[in-house]
Design a protein around this motif. Structure first.
Motif, PDB file in Angstrom:
ATOM      1  N   ALA A 165       0.795  -1.234   0.000  1.00 26.15           N
ATOM      2  CA  ALA A 165       0.000   0.000   0.000  1.00 26.15           C
ATOM      3  C   ALA A 165       0.824   1.280   0.000  1.00 26.15           C
ATOM      4  CB  ALA A 165      -0.939   0.003   1.207  1.00 26.15           C
ATOM      5  N   SER A 166       2.122   1.205   0.282  1.00 25.39           N
ATOM      6  CA  SER A 166       2.885   2.444   0.427  1.00 25.39           C
ATOM      7  C   SER A 166       3.637   2.871  -0.826  1.00 25.39           C
ATOM      8  CB  SER A 166       3.868   2.319   1.601  1.00 25.39           C
ATOM      9  OG  SER A 166       4.677   1.178   1.455  1.00 25.39           O
ATOM     10  N   GLY A 167       3.569   2.088  -1.908  1.00 30.78           N
ATOM     11  CA  GLY A 167       4.184   2.500  -3.168  1.00 30.78           C
ATOM     12  C   GLY A 167       3.272   3.411  -3.962  1.00 30.78           C
ATOM     13  N   GLY A 168       3.710   3.786  -5.165  1.00 29.83           N
ATOM     14  CA  GLY A 168       2.937   4.728  -5.979  1.00 29.83           C
ATOM     15  C   GLY A 168       1.543   4.237  -6.310  1.00 29.83           C
ATOM     16  N   VAL A 169       1.417   2.996  -6.780  1.00 29.81           N
ATOM     17  CA  VAL A 169       0.103   2.450  -7.114  1.00 29.81           C
ATOM     18  C   VAL A 169      -0.703   2.207  -5.844  1.00 29.81           C
ATOM     19  CG1 VAL A 169      -1.122   0.489  -8.153  1.00 29.81           C
ATOM     20  CG2 VAL A 169       0.863   1.458  -9.303  1.00 29.81           C
ATOM     21  N   GLY A 170      -0.057   1.681  -4.802  1.00 25.91           N
ATOM     22  CA  GLY A 170      -0.759   1.392  -3.553  1.00 25.91           C
ATOM     23  C   GLY A 170      -1.360   2.630  -2.916  1.00 25.91           C
ATOM     24  N   VAL A 171      -0.575   3.702  -2.855  1.00 24.35           N
ATOM     25  CA  VAL A 171      -1.063   4.962  -2.275  1.00 24.35           C
ATOM     26  C   VAL A 171      -2.241   5.497  -3.085  1.00 24.35           C
ATOM     27  CG1 VAL A 171      -0.471   7.401  -1.953  1.00 24.35           C
ATOM     28  CG2 VAL A 171       1.064   5.633  -1.100  1.00 24.35           C
ATOM     29  N   SER A 172      -2.140   5.433  -4.408  1.00 25.41           N
ATOM     30  CA  SER A 172      -3.244   5.940  -5.238  1.00 25.41           C
ATOM     31  C   SER A 172      -4.500   5.084  -5.067  1.00 25.41           C
ATOM     32  CB  SER A 172      -2.829   6.022  -6.704  1.00 25.41           C
ATOM     33  OG  SER A 172      -2.329   4.795  -7.194  1.00 25.41           O
ATOM     34  N   CYS A 173      -4.328   3.764  -4.897  1.00 21.96           N
ATOM     35  CA  CYS A 173      -5.483   2.894  -4.629  1.00 21.96           C
ATOM     36  C   CYS A 173      -6.155   3.287  -3.313  1.00 21.96           C
ATOM     37  CB  CYS A 173      -5.053   1.429  -4.558  1.00 21.96           C
ATOM     38  SG  CYS A 173      -4.681   0.686  -6.153  1.00 21.96           S
ATOM     39  N   LEU A 174      -5.345   3.535  -2.288  1.00 22.58           N
ATOM     40  CA  LEU A 174      -5.890   3.965  -0.992  1.00 22.58           C
ATOM     41  C   LEU A 174      -6.674   5.262  -1.154  1.00 22.58           C
ATOM     42  CD1 LEU A 174      -6.159   4.256   2.103  1.00 22.58           C
ATOM     43  CD2 LEU A 174      -3.800   5.081   2.155  1.00 22.58           C
ATOM     44  N   GLN A 175      -6.109   6.221  -1.855  1.00 27.45           N
ATOM     45  CA  GLN A 175      -6.787   7.507  -2.014  1.00 27.45           C
ATOM     46  C   GLN A 175      -8.111   7.364  -2.756  1.00 27.45           C
ATOM     47  OE1 GLN A 175      -3.020   9.621  -3.429  1.00 27.45           O
ATOM     48  NE2 GLN A 175      -4.032  11.230  -2.261  1.00 27.45           N
ATOM     49  N   PHE A 176      -8.124   6.569  -3.831  1.00 28.18           N
ATOM     50  CA  PHE A 176      -9.363   6.369  -4.582  1.00 28.18           C
ATOM     51  C   PHE A 176     -10.408   5.626  -3.749  1.00 28.18           C
ATOM     52  CE2 PHE A 176      -6.877   6.642  -8.766  1.00 28.18           C
ATOM     53  CZ  PHE A 176      -7.330   7.924  -9.036  1.00 28.18           C
TER      54      PHE A 176
END
Length: 333
Positions: A165-176
């Motif tokens: 969750a803390s990489g670029g895709v992971g963070v964006s998934c969390l935000q969405f």
């Protein structure tokens, strides 16, 4: 830039470590028919750049190569067939070439001062979106947008598990996921990253270093009901545990396999929990336009953790390679 014919570029001439990425003088490209010349103002790094520099057995790279796939800048010239209405426009580039392949991998990318691209790759940036925010979006946020909305149809109230969750895709998934009202279970490798994920809205943090059997922690945290959606672009040995984390009728979404392409699947969980596995292949221009609109309207703020000048781009790639980064690295020429 000393004159109008040369520019600075961070390029590789052989595969290896980040020390292969060096500052060079290159000729400024020209906008030929169907192309636009863009002065680069910001370039986002991705784990793809680590792969390009290291070299992948199934992805030969033509040398020399300028990495960097997420590019924002200003159109300075256009070739025949491209409308001059683009001149002076602030743009972000669609990373995929119309003929196939990706900027920075199959053709030169954005770790330089100018780039000539196909006019079909131009996407206008809204007035109130910065170059840095725009350059954070295409690959990571575009990929997540397609995976979560176009393919995954996530909706308010669903429980969503995010691995890595803390990489670029992971963070964006969390935000969405938080943007639409989901309850998020975020897996990460350190307490520090966990705190940052909480600050972004994660409801539950699972440290997979402390708890290698993350599925047990997920099962307990959900009251032994499981999650509705799991996002797994890790691959490797994480698939059976992901299956164990699912609620009946749940969906596993994937857009990659950073820890390995061949994964064991326990077919019992597949049929017993009626799990769907849904693949998502990258992004289309509409995903990037949607992300820009979210930023322009204030619904989304891309997480940019590190900003570096062009000559220090190798430091940013090293941070990605060492998994030391949270969110995005942006390089400004």
């Amino acid at each position: 830039m000393a004159n109008n014919t040369t520019m600075r570029a961070m390029a590789i001439r052989a595969h290896g470590g980040v020390d292969q990425l060096n500052l060079e003088e290159w000729p400024v490209p020209q906008a030929s028919d169907g192309q636009a010349l863009v002065e680069i103002k910001a370039c986002g790094l991705n784990y793809m750049d680590v792969f390009v520099i290291r070299g992948m057995p199934d992805m030969p790279t033509t040398m020399p190569r300028i990495p960097g796939g997420d590019i924002a800048g200003i159109v300075r010239a256009v070739g025949a067939g491209v409308s001059d209405k683009w001149l002076g426009k602030r743009v972000v580039l669609f990373p995929r070439f119309p003929t196939g392949g990706v900027l920075g991998e199959n053709g030169n990318g954005g770790l330089c001062e100018y780039i000539a691209v196909d006019g079909r790759q131009l996407i206008e940036i809204p007035d109130n979106v910065s170059f840095e925010d725009a350059a954070a979006l295409p690959i990571a946020y575009g990929t997540s947008h397609r995976m979560l909305f176009t393919r995954g149809h996530i909706k308010a109230g669903e429980k969503v598990l995010i691995l890595g969750a803390s990489g670029g895709v992971g963070v964006s998934c969390l935000q969405f996921a938080k943007m639409v009202g989901c309850e998020v279970y975020a897996c990460t490798s350190s307490e520090e990253k966990g705190e940052k994920l909480k600050a972004l809205g994660a409801d539950h943090i699972i440290n997979y270093v402390e708890t290698p059997e993350f599925s047990r922690a997920v099962w307990t945290a959900t009251g032994k009901t499981g999650v509705d959606v799991a996002i797994n672009f890790t691959g490797g040995d994480t698939w059976i545990q992901t299956q164990r984390s699912m609620a009946t009728g749940g969906r596993i979404l994937t857009c990659g396999s950073t820890a390995g392409h061949l994964c064991d699947i326990d077919v019992r969980f597949l049929w017993h929990r009626e799990t769907e596995i849904i693949g998502s292949r990258a992004y289309v221009p509409e995903d990037i336009v949607a992300c820009l609109d979210y930023v322009a309207s204030g619904k989304l703020k891309p997480v940019v953790e590190v900003r570096l000048p062009l000559e220090r781009a190798a430091e940013g790639v090293r941070l990605l390679d060492d998994r030391q980064i949270f969110g995005k690295v942006i390089v400004t020429p």
